[in-house]
Write a protein that holds these residues in place. Structure first.
Motif, PDB file in Angstrom:
ATOM      1  N   GLU A 159       7.519   5.133 -10.165  1.00  0.00           N
ATOM      2  CA  GLU A 159       8.341   6.179  -9.572  1.00  0.00           C
ATOM      3  C   GLU A 159       9.317   5.489  -8.621  1.00  0.00           C
ATOM      4  N   ARG A 160      10.287   6.251  -8.149  1.00  0.00           N
ATOM      5  CA  ARG A 160      11.236   5.661  -7.207  1.00  0.00           C
ATOM      6  C   ARG A 160      10.565   5.566  -5.848  1.00  0.00           C
ATOM      7  N   VAL A 161      10.431   4.329  -5.368  1.00  0.00           N
ATOM      8  CA  VAL A 161       9.732   4.128  -4.101  1.00  0.00           C
ATOM      9  C   VAL A 161      10.740   3.668  -3.056  1.00  0.00           C
ATOM     10  N   HIS A 162      10.797   4.430  -1.979  1.00  0.00           N
ATOM     11  CA  HIS A 162      11.682   4.099  -0.870  1.00  0.00           C
ATOM     12  C   HIS A 162      10.950   3.070  -0.005  1.00  0.00           C
ATOM     13  N   LEU A 163      11.386   1.821  -0.109  1.00  0.00           N
ATOM     14  CA  LEU A 163      10.625   0.743   0.529  1.00  0.00           C
ATOM     15  C   LEU A 163      10.487   0.883   2.044  1.00  0.00           C
ATOM     16  N   PRO A 164      11.567   1.227   2.784  1.00  0.00           N
ATOM     17  CA  PRO A 164      11.380   1.366   4.234  1.00  0.00           C
ATOM     18  C   PRO A 164      10.273   2.355   4.568  1.00  0.00           C
ATOM     19  N   ARG A 165      10.239   3.435   3.818  1.00  0.00           N
ATOM     20  CA  ARG A 165       9.228   4.457   4.060  1.00  0.00           C
ATOM     21  C   ARG A 165       7.829   3.901   3.793  1.00  0.00           C
ATOM     22  N   LEU A 166       7.706   3.220   2.651  1.00  0.00           N
ATOM     23  CA  LEU A 166       6.402   2.649   2.297  1.00  0.00           C
ATOM     24  C   LEU A 166       5.938   1.655   3.358  1.00  0.00           C
ATOM     25  N   LEU A 167       6.854   0.767   3.772  1.00  0.00           N
ATOM     26  CA  LEU A 167       6.474  -0.253   4.753  1.00  0.00           C
ATOM     27  C   LEU A 167       6.110   0.390   6.083  1.00  0.00           C
ATOM     28  N   ARG A 168       6.887   1.413   6.458  1.00  0.00           N
ATOM     29  CA  ARG A 168       6.576   2.093   7.720  1.00  0.00           C
ATOM     30  C   ARG A 168       5.170   2.669   7.670  1.00  0.00           C
ATOM     31  N   SER A 169       4.813   3.317   6.534  1.00  0.00           N
ATOM     32  CA  SER A 169       3.493   3.947   6.523  1.00  0.00           C
ATOM     33  C   SER A 169       2.388   2.893   6.504  1.00  0.00           C
ATOM     34  N   VAL A 170       2.619   1.768   5.802  1.00  0.00           N
ATOM     35  CA  VAL A 170       1.601   0.706   5.795  1.00  0.00           C
ATOM     36  C   VAL A 170       1.407   0.153   7.209  1.00  0.00           C
ATOM     37  N   VAL A 171       2.525  -0.151   7.863  1.00  0.00           N
ATOM     38  CA  VAL A 171       2.435  -0.752   9.193  1.00  0.00           C
ATOM     39  C   VAL A 171       1.847   0.242  10.200  1.00  0.00           C
ATOM     40  N   VAL A 172       2.316   1.497  10.117  1.00  0.00           N
ATOM     41  CA  VAL A 172       1.827   2.495  11.078  1.00  0.00           C
ATOM     42  C   VAL A 172       0.329   2.704  10.923  1.00  0.00           C
ATOM     43  N   GLU A 173      -0.137   2.677   9.679  1.00  0.00           N
ATOM     44  CA  GLU A 173      -1.569   2.850   9.486  1.00  0.00           C
ATOM     45  C   GLU A 173      -2.353   1.762  10.228  1.00  0.00           C
ATOM     46  N   HIS A 174      -1.841   0.533  10.145  1.00  0.00           N
ATOM     47  CA  HIS A 174      -2.508  -0.559  10.861  1.00  0.00           C
ATOM     48  C   HIS A 174      -2.450  -0.343  12.360  1.00  0.00           C
ATOM     49  N   VAL A 175      -1.235  -0.014  12.841  1.00  0.00           N
ATOM     50  CA  VAL A 175      -1.067   0.140  14.283  1.00  0.00           C
ATOM     51  C   VAL A 175      -1.927   1.293  14.787  1.00  0.00           C
ATOM     52  N   ASN A 176      -1.912   2.410  14.056  1.00  0.00           N
ATOM     53  CA  ASN A 176      -2.664   3.581  14.504  1.00  0.00           C
ATOM     54  C   ASN A 176      -4.162   3.350  14.497  1.00  0.00           C
ATOM     55  N   SER A 177      -4.629   2.510  13.585  1.00  0.00           N
ATOM     56  CA  SER A 177      -6.071   2.283  13.526  1.00  0.00           C
ATOM     57  C   SER A 177      -6.545   1.645  14.832  1.00  0.00           C
ATOM     58  N   ILE A 206       2.218  -1.381  -4.793  1.00  0.00           N
ATOM     59  CA  ILE A 206       3.086  -2.146  -3.897  1.00  0.00           C
ATOM     60  C   ILE A 206       2.528  -2.093  -2.479  1.00  0.00           C
ATOM     61  N   GLY A 207       2.052  -0.917  -2.085  1.00  0.00           N
ATOM     62  CA  GLY A 207       1.435  -0.794  -0.769  1.00  0.00           C
ATOM     63  C   GLY A 207       0.259  -1.746  -0.636  1.00  0.00           C
ATOM     64  N   ARG A 208      -0.513  -1.806  -1.699  1.00  0.00           N
ATOM     65  CA  ARG A 208      -1.679  -2.693  -1.735  1.00  0.00           C
ATOM     66  C   ARG A 208      -1.233  -4.155  -1.582  1.00  0.00           C
ATOM     67  N   ALA A 209      -0.141  -4.506  -2.260  1.00  0.00           N
ATOM     68  CA  ALA A 209       0.341  -5.890  -2.206  1.00  0.00           C
ATOM     69  C   ALA A 209       0.722  -6.255  -0.768  1.00  0.00           C
ATOM     70  N   VAL A 210       1.451  -5.339  -0.110  1.00  0.00           N
ATOM     71  CA  VAL A 210       1.874  -5.625   1.266  1.00  0.00           C
ATOM     72  C   VAL A 210       0.645  -5.710   2.173  1.00  0.00           C
ATOM     73  N   GLU A 211      -0.298  -4.791   1.976  1.00  0.00           N
ATOM     74  CA  GLU A 211      -1.512  -4.821   2.781  1.00  0.00           C
ATOM     75  C   GLU A 211      -2.271  -6.131   2.581  1.00  0.00           C
ATOM     76  N   ASN A 212      -2.315  -6.577   1.338  1.00  0.00           N
ATOM     77  CA  ASN A 212      -3.006  -7.836   1.067  1.00  0.00           C
ATOM     78  C   ASN A 212      -2.332  -9.005   1.776  1.00  0.00           C
ATOM     79  N   ALA A 213      -0.999  -8.992   1.778  1.00  0.00           N
ATOM     80  CA  ALA A 213      -0.284 -10.076   2.448  1.00  0.00           C
ATOM     81  C   ALA A 213      -0.596 -10.054   3.944  1.00  0.00           C
ATOM     82  N   ILE A 214      -0.663  -8.844   4.511  1.00  0.00           N
ATOM     83  CA  ILE A 214      -0.989  -8.732   5.934  1.00  0.00           C
ATOM     84  C   ILE A 214      -2.434  -9.187   6.173  1.00  0.00           C
ATOM     85  N   ALA A 215      -3.333  -8.736   5.299  1.00  0.00           N
ATOM     86  CA  ALA A 215      -4.739  -9.112   5.437  1.00  0.00           C
ATOM     87  C   ALA A 215      -4.898 -10.625   5.341  1.00  0.00           C
ATOM     88  N   ASN A 216      -4.086 -11.240   4.494  1.00  0.00           N
ATOM     89  CA  ASN A 216      -4.130 -12.692   4.329  1.00  0.00           C
ATOM     90  C   ASN A 216      -3.784 -13.390   5.645  1.00  0.00           C
TER      91      ASN A 216
END
Lengths: 282, 448
Positions: B293-311, B339-349
């Motif tokens: 599907e069409r994925v808006h990357l800024p939005r995806l990255l924001r939600s990935v990062v915010v999830e980490h910060v909020n936790s 893609i979200g998983r990929a970014v999360e994995n890179a952060i986890a790494n």
């Protein structure tokens, strides 16, 4: 040891009756203990769909007030008020004294699974819109979709941390029972979300516009957490595309109304590049 | 190929012809040929002073051995001498008779051979049916053209042969084509079903069966991974829950709380592992129709990062997001969860390799037709050798059919999965690091 202290649960939510349904008894007990530890006073546990439906009919359920022996030394929840707030006009359904106001359901259960239980719940007039959070060990997209399309309010993938459970449950309850606690205490003002009035500490008053009210409500429900720009735009305009500048404009005007010094916000804080966070007083 | 075949046929033909000719001539034309008999008779026949004919014993023997007869026609056409001549053979010959007999090489159905002598014409007759004779007459031009005709026939033969060859080859290819396709599919891990007709039917059935077996095994493995990861989740929830509670319990001693924190941290690692395994298994089996599907990357990255910060769990690894001015509208065609998983994995790494803490910066930029998502830390980094080894490992995992199959080497699946996911979206990753200067992973994805 107490499963508690994960974020403060708003006063008006502590009396909400919560039913936890999970066939894993230990997990169900733990979830109940976590919720009690967070301040929820009335948490019941059922171990199957049938048991849960029986509980709705007012038949006795294994209601589990925290029991030190049984729960590995978990202390009773600090606020163990069992009296109901008596507010029967809550949320979207006419909740009676004994009705549950939040369900935490496991998806995979022998016999009746979580989805089916939710469908059966929805058949009851009292629970057509009762908030439901799924606990799922599956993280397949299909399950999420089917859970949410049935009208679940959120899902939590196992394994989860206690904080996550409490935050999600609280967020769902705040959203659902927002009108019960219309007063928002901020650093420089008090906002009545029911009337959209802002009572500033310096004595002035202001009225929120519809969009400002929407933005502030979303932030208030997630108080203390960052809400992304995208979520805010979606809440206000139904899409996250192309409204970022409008959002910034609304935030700026909102700050003028609620902040003592809008250029140095203390309540509506920017998380650079990410979104905004509302910091409540106290 | 065809030329070799034609040559082979010509050679075999030639060889057979020589062989048969040699054998036949050996059998019939050496001692035993009619010509020898005729010559023997000729030599044995003589006329005495008295005008009487005598046939020496050699001649008689030659005749007897073959059951042959002989006669001598003199110049007048009368039979001057004869030996064992059957009754139906005429006793006198007109020039016509002689000509016809010579033409057909037979007299009264007896194969006959002729020998010209000074004193007449010697005729030797053999038993009926022993020899076959055909006299052929062709125009001289025909004979002159004979090599051409032979060539022509040969050419036509070649042509027929070629057509046969081509047809056979074509049929083989059309039969083998599906088999090759099916085997290709199998080797790429897809299912293969073959319905062949004729001789190859059995092969088709076997391949279909094999595919079924492989599919079953794959499905069993996928189910197994899913089952295990599912069953781990509930107990893990409880380990995390109680460890978390102990870690936060002010009544517990500091040591106990520190221990509980270790349990929680390790539990979270297991959680990541389980999710990775599940994702890998999904990549292996459900990948083909990517959920694009069409994925808006800024939005995806924001939600990935915010999830980490909020936790709020991880104060040791503060996370920052930096969006390039030109990347604010970056959209890619992708499976958002992957893609979200990929970014999360890179952060986890980054967190995994800097247990004492580091800043992690996620940046998004657009260069040309590509969106570049970069996850960089300022931690311990890695040496050039280790970096090369990591790159080699990623390359090895790329050629492996299964992402889950590359599990088990040093560091779980983290970056292998990032690589797999990004490549499944037509992108690529690059990693950079220097000791003490951090580590970075860059995901390059084609813009939609």
């Amino acid at each position: 040891m107490a499963l508690g202290g994960f974020g403060m649960v708003d006063e008006h939510l502590r009396d909400k009756r919560i039913l936890v349904v999970d066939d894993e008894r230990d997990l169900a007990s733990m979830v109940a203990a976590i919720l009690r530890g967070a301040g929820f006073a009335r948490v019941d546990v059922a171990h199957s769909g049938e048991e849960a439906l029986a509980a709705l009919d007012g038949r006795p359920v294994r209601s589990r007030p925290a029991n030190p022996q049984e729960h590995g030394g978990l202390r009773p929840a600090p606020s163990s008020r069992v009296t109901s707030s008596g507010n029967s006009t809550s949320c979207e359904h006419g909740a009676s004294e004994s009705a549950y106001q939040l369900f935490v359901l496991d998806v995979m259960m022998p016999g009746m699974d979580g989805f089916e239980l939710l469908t059966r719940l929805r058949e009851r007039p009292a629970y057509t819109r009762a908030p439901v959070v799924f606990l799922t060990a599956k993280d397949e997209p299909f399950d999420r979709v089917s859970g949410l399309s049935l009208g679940a309010d959120d899902y939590i993938a196992k394994p989860f941390l206690p904080q996550e459970l409490v935050l999600r449950a609280t967020a769902v309850l705040r959203r659902c029972y927002a009108e019960e606690s219309p007063l928002l205490e901020l650093d420089a003002c008090r906002v009545n979300l029911a009337t959209a009035e802002v009572l500033r500490a310096d004595g002035e008053t202001a009225l929120l516009t519809a969009k400002e009210h929407e933005i502030l409500s979303v932030l208030a429900r997630n108080a203390g957490r960052i809400v992304t720009i995208d979520s805010l735009c979606e809440a206000c305009w139904g899409t996250s595309f192309g409204y970022e500048n409008s959002l910034m404009a609304h935030i700026r005007r909102l700050r003028e109304k609620i902040e003592a010094n809008p250029s140095k916000p203390a309540s509506l804080v920017t998380a650079r590049g990410l979104g905004y966070k509302l910091v409540k007083r106290g | 190929m065809f030329v070799a075949l034609a040559l082979l046929i010509v050679m075999v033909d030639f060889f057979l012809y020589t062989l048969i000719a040699y054998r036949e001539s050996n059998e019939h034309y050496n001692d035993d040929s009619p010509a020898t008999a005729v010559r023997a008779v000729d030599a044995a026949l003589s006329r005495g002073e008295d005008g009487a004919w005598t046939l020496s014993e050699d001649g008689e023997q030659a005749l007897d051995e073959r059951g042959a007869w002989a006669l001598l026609v003199d110049e007048s056409g009368a039979v001057a001498w004869s030996q064992r001549v059957p009754d139906e053979v005429p006793r006198s010959f007109s020039p016509n008779d002689v000509a016809m007999a010579a033409h057909y090489a037979e007299i009264a159905d007896y194969p006959a051979f002729f020998w010209d002598r000074d004193d007449g014409l010697l005729v030797v007759g053999f038993p009926k049916g022993e020899y076959w004779h055909e006299s052929l007459t062709y125009p001289a031009s025909t004979i002159a053209n004979l090599p051409l005709y032979v060539l022509l026939v040969f050419a036509v033969d070649l042509g027929i042969l070629f057509v046969l060859y081509a047809v056979a080859r074509r049929r083989t290819q059309s039969a083998v084509g599906p088999i090759v396709d099916a085997l290709d599919a199998l080797s790429e891990g897809r299912a293969a079903e073959l319905n062949l007709k004729g001789d190859l039917r059995e092969i088709g059935q076997r391949i279909t069966e094999t595919s079924g077996i492989i599919e079953q095994k794959d499905a069993a493995r996928a189910n197994w991974i899913r089952g295990v990861s599912h069953d781990i989740r509930t107990p893990l929830s409880m380990i995390l829950g109680y460890a978390d509670a102990i870690a936060a319990d002010e009544g517990a001693s500091d040591d106990v709380r520190a221990d509980a924190q270790v349990i929680r941290a390790q539990g979270l690692k297991i959680k990541d592992l389980v999710t990775d395994l599940n994702t890998a298994s999904k990549l292996d089996y459900d990948m083909q129709p990517l959920d694009l599907e069409r994925v808006h990357l800024p939005r995806l990255l924001r939600s990935v990062v915010v999830e980490h910060v909020n936790s709020g769990l991880d104060e040791l690894h503060p996370l920052e997001l930096d969006l390039d001015e030109n990347a604010l509208d970056a959209v890619v065609l992708a499976d958002e969860r992957l893609i979200g998983r990929a970014v999360e994995n890179a952060i986890a790494n980054a967190r995994l390799h800097n247990e004492r803490g580091c800043r992690v910066q996620v940046t998004l930029a657009v260069r040309g037709e590509r969106a570049l998502v970069r996850v960089a830390d300022d931690g311990a980094g890695t040496s050039a050798e280790e970096l090369a080894e990591l790159k080699a490992r990623l390359a090895r995992a790329r050629t492996a059919r299964s992402a889950a199959g590359s599990y088990g080497e040093e560091h779980g699946l983290g970056l292998v999965l990032v690589d797999r996911i990004v490549r499944a979206h037509g992108g690529s990753i690059s990693i950079e690091s220097e000791p003490e200067r951090g580590f970075s992973v860059e995901l390059s994805l084609p813009l939609a």
